[in-house]
Design a protein around this motif. Sequence first.
Motif, PDB file in Angstrom:
ATOM      1  N   ILE A 284       1.156  -1.179  -0.042  1.00 41.09           N
ATOM      2  CA  ILE A 284       0.382  -0.296   0.100  1.00 41.09           C
ATOM      3  C   ILE A 284       0.891   1.369   0.034  1.00 41.09           C
ATOM      4  O   ILE A 284       2.076   1.175   0.450  1.00 41.09           O
ATOM      5  CB  ILE A 284      -1.014   0.353   1.568  1.00 41.09           C
ATOM      6  N   ASP A 285       0.750   1.891  -0.943  1.00 35.69           N
ATOM      7  CA  ASP A 285       1.182   3.402  -1.014  1.00 35.69           C
ATOM      8  C   ASP A 285       1.248   4.111   0.045  1.00 35.69           C
ATOM      9  O   ASP A 285      -0.115   4.046   0.830  1.00 35.69           O
ATOM     10  CB  ASP A 285       0.854   4.045  -2.429  1.00 35.69           C
ATOM     11  N   ARG A 287       1.208   7.424   0.228  1.00 37.26           N
ATOM     12  CA  ARG A 287       0.223   8.390   0.460  1.00 37.26           C
ATOM     13  C   ARG A 287      -1.408   8.461   0.374  1.00 37.26           C
ATOM     14  O   ARG A 287      -2.088   9.049   0.969  1.00 37.26           O
ATOM     15  CB  ARG A 287       0.340   8.900  -1.432  1.00 37.26           C
ATOM     16  N   ILE A 288      -1.588   6.892  -0.504  1.00 37.07           N
ATOM     17  CA  ILE A 288      -3.011   5.743   0.331  1.00 37.07           C
ATOM     18  C   ILE A 288      -3.236   6.098   1.848  1.00 37.07           C
ATOM     19  O   ILE A 288      -3.807   6.301   2.204  1.00 37.07           O
ATOM     20  CB  ILE A 288      -2.804   4.646   0.142  1.00 37.07           C
TER      21      ILE A 288
END
Length: 328
Positions: A284-285, A287-288
């Motif tokens: 999961i990035d 930013r997310i």
Amino acid sequence: MTGTWWIVFNVFVLLILALDLGVFHRKAHEVKTKEALVWTGVWVTLALIFCLLIYLGVVGGYDPVHRGEAALTFLTGYLVEQSLSVDNIFVIALIFKYFRIPAMYQHRVLFWGILGALVMRAIMIVAGVALINQFHWIIYLFGGILIYSAIKMWRSEEQHLEIEHNPVLKLVRKFFPVSPSLEGQNFFTRLPTGVKAATPLFVVLVFVEWTDLVFAVDSIPAILAISKDTFIVYTSNVMAILGLRSMYFALSGILHKFHLLHYGLAIILGFVGTKMVLADVIKIDTRISLAVIFAVLATSVIASLKWPKKEVEVPEEKADDVTAPPAA
């Protein structure tokens, strides 16, 4: 990452703590909401400046390719730790209320409590990162702890704290007699018999340290789910803790208004726990992660204000005098 940045950061932290206690709060006084909000703004601004310095490559020594990711990770870790600190504030407020600690002495307790918390968090972060690097399966254990804590928090309507039968109180009494009353802002005093005794203020300090250790069991794995970079994890954790005192004085009187916040914190814990458990399957990035955490916090706060909890008047019961010296 060279050791120079660790030294510079820790010297900076010790310097601002010395200024805080030795200059700005030399005399014991009640911290009003306005003053607390100003200091909260100062600590948040310092954290954002630090984040910017990481992004610009001034702090941390990150190469241009990784500076942006490092800064974003710092900001995410800071937000996670800051949000979880709110739950800690609930418990600290209960402790001060139970022991009837005057507002003018609360800052001193929190100062030394947070100083001890910084040392404990540093040890736990270094140990946690070392364990993950040595034993990869530890991430599943940490993730499981977070998911379990999330379920517990979701089911809990409000914070409860057992004082009289808490092992911390028994431990203090085992080593020191406890004076029946406060002695100004002193942690120790001498009884009429000449025996050195702890004051109720010291008992409260030990409780604050204990509760921070308990909350660290959740917050450290949560921030390790964001990053395994020890410097980023440590600095974001420390910057959040430094603002805990002012945030306590700013929010302690209105925390009851955010009655849905614990659901938001539970979702955040569940999210980062799941992210940790699935780290080898789904990446999961950052930013997310930041967007999810911010959105959940904002939603729980707005929902609390939009649908306020109905106040129920309950007769206040007088607490037992748990600070009196134990019978011989």
